[in-house]
Write a protein that holds these residues in place. Structure first.
Motif, PDB file in Angstrom:
ATOM      1  N   ILE A   1      51.653  49.457  28.463  1.00 26.82           N
ATOM      2  CA  ILE A   1      50.276  49.949  28.326  1.00 26.82           C
ATOM      3  C   ILE A   1      49.277  48.819  28.058  1.00 26.82           C
ATOM      4  N   PRO A   2      49.471  47.970  27.021  1.00 28.50           N
ATOM      5  CA  PRO A   2      48.516  46.870  26.830  1.00 28.50           C
ATOM      6  C   PRO A   2      48.462  45.929  28.042  1.00 28.50           C
ATOM      7  N   ALA A   3      49.601  45.707  28.700  1.00 27.56           N
ATOM      8  CA  ALA A   3      49.614  44.843  29.883  1.00 27.56           C
ATOM      9  C   ALA A   3      48.778  45.461  31.002  1.00 27.56           C
ATOM     10  N   ALA A   4      48.915  46.770  31.216  1.00 31.54           N
ATOM     11  CA  ALA A   4      48.135  47.456  32.253  1.00 31.54           C
ATOM     12  C   ALA A   4      46.644  47.462  31.894  1.00 31.54           C
ATOM     13  N   ALA A   5      46.342  47.632  30.615  1.00 31.77           N
ATOM     14  CA  ALA A   5      44.941  47.613  30.175  1.00 31.77           C
ATOM     15  C   ALA A   5      44.317  46.239  30.413  1.00 31.77           C
ATOM     16  N   ARG A   6      45.055  45.173  30.063  1.00 32.99           N
ATOM     17  CA  ARG A   6      44.543  43.820  30.304  1.00 32.99           C
ATOM     18  C   ARG A   6      44.314  43.571  31.793  1.00 32.99           C
ATOM     19  N   ALA A   7      45.266  43.991  32.622  1.00 32.11           N
ATOM     20  CA  ALA A   7      45.130  43.797  34.072  1.00 32.11           C
ATOM     21  C   ALA A   7      43.919  44.559  34.598  1.00 32.11           C
ATOM     22  N   GLY A   8      43.697  45.776  34.121  1.00 28.93           N
ATOM     23  CA  GLY A   8      42.548  46.562  34.548  1.00 28.93           C
ATOM     24  C   GLY A   8      41.230  45.926  34.141  1.00 28.93           C
ATOM     25  N   LEU A   9      41.161  45.407  32.913  1.00 28.02           N
ATOM     26  CA  LEU A   9      39.938  44.752  32.447  1.00 28.02           C
ATOM     27  C   LEU A   9      39.654  43.472  33.227  1.00 28.02           C
ATOM     28  N   GLU A  10      40.716  42.711  33.542  1.00 25.70           N
ATOM     29  CA  GLU A  10      40.535  41.495  34.343  1.00 25.70           C
ATOM     30  C   GLU A  10      40.037  41.835  35.741  1.00 25.70           C
ATOM     31  N   LYS A  11      40.573  42.895  36.340  1.00 26.12           N
ATOM     32  CA  LYS A  11      40.145  43.334  37.677  1.00 26.12           C
ATOM     33  C   LYS A  11      38.687  43.776  37.638  1.00 26.12           C
ATOM     34  N   ALA A  12      38.311  44.531  36.598  1.00 26.44           N
ATOM     35  CA  ALA A  12      36.929  44.987  36.469  1.00 26.44           C
ATOM     36  C   ALA A  12      35.982  43.804  36.310  1.00 26.44           C
ATOM     37  N   GLU A  13      36.372  42.819  35.512  1.00 29.43           N
ATOM     38  CA  GLU A  13      35.537  41.632  35.306  1.00 29.43           C
ATOM     39  C   GLU A  13      35.358  40.854  36.610  1.00 29.43           C
ATOM     40  N   ALA A  14      36.448  40.691  37.356  1.00 30.58           N
ATOM     41  CA  ALA A  14      36.380  39.970  38.634  1.00 30.58           C
ATOM     42  C   ALA A  14      35.517  40.738  39.641  1.00 30.58           C
ATOM     43  N   THR A  15      35.639  42.072  39.650  1.00 32.24           N
ATOM     44  CA  THR A  15      34.852  42.887  40.574  1.00 32.24           C
ATOM     45  C   THR A  15      33.366  42.809  40.249  1.00 32.24           C
ATOM     46  N   LEU A  16      33.032  42.870  38.954  1.00 26.99           N
ATOM     47  CA  LEU A  16      31.623  42.768  38.561  1.00 26.99           C
ATOM     48  C   LEU A  16      31.052  41.384  38.845  1.00 26.99           C
ATOM     49  N   ALA A  17      31.890  40.358  38.744  1.00 23.44           N
ATOM     50  CA  ALA A  17      31.412  39.006  39.066  1.00 23.44           C
ATOM     51  C   ALA A  17      31.147  38.888  40.568  1.00 23.44           C
ATOM     52  N   LYS A  18      31.975  39.497  41.376  1.00 19.37           N
ATOM     53  CA  LYS A  18      31.842  39.435  42.839  1.00 19.37           C
ATOM     54  C   LYS A  18      30.718  40.355  43.339  1.00 19.37           C
ATOM     55  N   TYR A  19      30.600  41.551  42.716  1.00 16.90           N
ATOM     56  CA  TYR A  19      29.580  42.520  43.104  1.00 16.90           C
ATOM     57  C   TYR A  19      28.785  42.917  41.867  1.00 16.90           C
TER      58      TYR A  19
END
Length: 123
Positions: free
Chosen positions: A100-118
């Motif tokens: 669960i914490p690993a999936a949460a970290r991966a999701g937050l990293e993906k969201a951060e990268a997506t917001l940086a790109k768009y």
């Protein structure tokens, strides 16, 4: 035997290390069955005979959930404790599982990268 370090110490008795291990709440595989016995159970469960490594090897062979070091959490008591003063956990399950914490970290990293790109449009 004499060996380099002298004779091995003689240990009488046993150590129950089952309470030190649990399984993840998210693991779909069954836990070690109660009463299941292995050679290390007959050796008193001391030394390397009853370690997390040996339990992991047995779990892979038997198709059981991977054993994890037990971590106490209030969710283990849900549905099994009635007074709030009963000792010990109700279940040997870790909440949340390490996934669960690993999936949460991966999701937050993906969201951060997506917001940086768009970047979000300014209103």
């Amino acid at each position: 035997g004499g060996g380099r370090g002298g004779p091995q110490p003689i240990y009488e008795g046993s150590v129950n290390s089952d309470a030190k291990f649990a399984v993840s709440a998210q693991d779909a595989d069954p836990a070690r069955m109660p009463g299941e016995r292995f050679a290390w159970d007959d050796c008193g469960g001391v030394g390397a005979s009853k370690t997390e490594r040996m339990r992991t090897i047995a779990a892979k062979i038997k198709g059981w959930a991977k054993p994890l070091p037990f971590v106490r959490h209030a969710a283990q008591d849900c549905g099994s404790k009635t007074t709030g003063t009963e000792p010990g956990p109700g279940k040997q399950i870790n909440y949340p599982g390490p996934e669960i914490p690993a999936a949460a970290r991966a999701g937050l990293e993906k969201a951060e990268a997506t917001l940086a790109k768009y970047p979000a449009a300014a209103k």
